[in-house]
Design a protein around this motif. Structure first.
Motif, short mmCIF file in Angstrom:
data_model
loop_
_atom_site.label_atom_id
_atom_site.label_comp_id
_atom_site.label_asym_id
_atom_site.label_seq_id
_atom_site.Cartn_x
_atom_site.Cartn_y
_atom_site.Cartn_z
N UNK A 27 0.86 -1.18 0.00
CA UNK A 27 0.00 0.00 0.00
C UNK A 27 0.90 1.23 0.00
N UNK A 28 1.22 1.77 -1.20
CA UNK A 28 2.17 2.90 -1.27
C UNK A 28 1.75 4.11 -0.45
N UNK A 29 0.44 4.41 -0.41
CA UNK A 29 0.00 5.60 0.32
C UNK A 29 0.30 5.45 1.81
N UNK A 30 -0.01 4.28 2.38
CA UNK A 30 0.29 4.06 3.79
C UNK A 30 1.80 4.07 4.01
N UNK A 31 2.54 3.52 3.05
CA UNK A 31 3.99 3.51 3.16
C UNK A 31 4.53 4.93 3.20
N UNK A 32 4.02 5.80 2.33
CA UNK A 32 4.47 7.19 2.30
C UNK A 32 4.11 7.90 3.59
N UNK A 33 2.88 7.69 4.08
CA UNK A 33 2.46 8.33 5.32
C UNK A 33 3.39 7.93 6.47
N UNK A 34 3.76 6.65 6.52
CA UNK A 34 4.65 6.19 7.59
C UNK A 34 6.05 6.78 7.41
N UNK A 151 5.18 15.44 -1.74
CA UNK A 151 4.71 15.65 -3.11
C UNK A 151 4.23 14.35 -3.72
N UNK A 152 4.99 13.27 -3.53
CA UNK A 152 4.59 11.97 -4.07
C UNK A 152 3.28 11.51 -3.45
N UNK A 153 3.12 11.76 -2.16
CA UNK A 153 1.88 11.35 -1.51
C UNK A 153 0.70 12.12 -2.09
N UNK A 154 0.85 13.44 -2.26
CA UNK A 154 -0.24 14.23 -2.82
C UNK A 154 -0.59 13.77 -4.24
N UNK A 155 0.44 13.47 -5.04
CA UNK A 155 0.20 12.99 -6.39
C UNK A 155 -0.52 11.65 -6.37
N UNK A 156 -0.09 10.77 -5.47
CA UNK A 156 -0.69 9.44 -5.39
C UNK A 156 -2.15 9.53 -4.97
N UNK A 157 -2.44 10.35 -3.97
CA UNK A 157 -3.82 10.51 -3.52
C UNK A 157 -4.69 11.09 -4.63
N UNK A 159 -4.18 10.88 -7.88
CA UNK A 159 -4.38 9.86 -8.93
C UNK A 159 -5.39 8.81 -8.49
N UNK A 160 -5.34 8.43 -7.22
CA UNK A 160 -6.29 7.44 -6.72
C UNK A 160 -7.72 7.97 -6.78
N UNK A 161 -7.90 9.23 -6.39
CA UNK A 161 -9.24 9.82 -6.43
C UNK A 161 -9.75 9.93 -7.87
N UNK A 162 -8.87 10.30 -8.79
CA UNK A 162 -9.26 10.40 -10.19
C UNK A 162 -9.67 9.04 -10.74
N UNK A 163 -8.87 8.02 -10.41
CA UNK A 163 -9.20 6.67 -10.88
C UNK A 163 -10.52 6.19 -10.32
N UNK A 164 -10.76 6.45 -9.03
CA UNK A 164 -12.02 6.06 -8.42
C UNK A 164 -13.20 6.76 -9.08
N UNK A 165 -13.05 8.06 -9.36
CA UNK A 165 -14.13 8.81 -10.01
C UNK A 165 -14.40 8.27 -11.41
N UNK A 166 -13.34 7.94 -12.15
CA UNK A 166 -13.51 7.39 -13.49
C UNK A 166 -14.22 6.04 -13.45
N UNK A 167 -13.84 5.22 -12.48
CA UNK A 167 -14.49 3.91 -12.37
C UNK A 167 -15.96 4.04 -12.01
#
Length: 237
Positions: A27-34, A151-157, A159-167
């Motif tokens: 889980x990259x997002x959790x990894x980045x947060x940690x 920055x990577x975390x913000x980009x990842x979040x 992208x995840x929100x965009x993908x969820x909205x598209x789905x």
């Protein structure tokens, strides 16, 4: 915590390969947060240790400067005493001149001691200055890594929100497929068409019934005309 330990930890964290860590994370997002939490804590700890190291260096520099100043001051006193001795000796007071020469020697001894202490401190100051420079450089790199992580975390979040909205959009569009006859909209369209056809049928049926009534009226008119002519014939005979 020793200086070497601090320096080692700062260097290790500063050189951490963030991309490799993220690629191997489930889980990259959790990894980045940690990582952000760990980096923030370690930066705060390292800053405190570096501040202590810098403080010790400044104390060494102050002591060194005091020794340099003391050496210069004792040198000045030795010179003054020596000049006074020369003046007294020229005036014929040798005993008093010797006393001032002895004072000059004492001052010169103090000068030599201060110069030695200042010189002995210089290698330590140079080493400490190098350590502080490396620690500061490591802290700067850690700060850059922390900025990169955020920055990577913000980009990842994002992208995840965009993908969820598209789905969600694709799922919604799939559930309302107007070309699918088995869909609810297709069945509703078929029902409307059947109702429209039924209305057309009833209109045609109503029109046919009205034509038949008019034809019936026409046939009744003909029969009445025939009866009237028959009556006229009978009355004329």
């Amino acid at each position: 915590m020793t200086k070497q330990t601090i320096l080692g930890r700062v260097a290790q964290l500063a050189k951490a390969n963030i991309n490799a860590l993220l690629d191997g994370a489930e889980d990259p997002q959790k990894m980045i947060d940690q990582l952000i939490r760990d980096y923030t804590d370690n930066i705060a700890e390292a800053e405190e240790a570096v501040a202590t190291t810098i403080g010790n260096l400044r104390m060494l520099e102050q002591d060194h400067q005091e020794d340099v100043d003391a050496a210069a001051e004792w040198g000045g006193k030795a010179l003054a005493a020596s000049k006074k001795a020369d003046e007294l000796r020229a005036a014929g007071t040798a005993a008093e001149a010797d006393r001032f020469d002895n004072l000059a020697k004492v001052a010169l001894g103090r000068q030599l001691q201060s110069e030695k202490e200042a010189k002995d401190a210089e290698p330590t100051i140079a080493a400490q200055t190098e350590v502080v420079g490396r620690l500061r450089s490591g802290l700067d790199q850690m700060g850059a890594r922390l900025t990169e992580l955020r920055s990577r975390r913000d980009q990842l979040v994002a992208r995840a929100k965009t993908a969820q909205a598209q789905n969600r959009m694709l799922d919604a569009a799939k559930s309302i497929d107007v070309l699918d006859p088995s869909s609810e909209l297709g069945r509703f369209e078929d029902k409307v068409r059947r109702e429209e056809a039924r209305a057309l049928g009833r209109q045609e049926l109503a029109a046919s019934s009205l034509d038949a009534q008019f034809e019936q009226l026409d046939s009744l008119g003909d029969a009445a005309e025939i009866e009237a002519r028959l009556a006229a014939l009978k009355s004329g005979s």
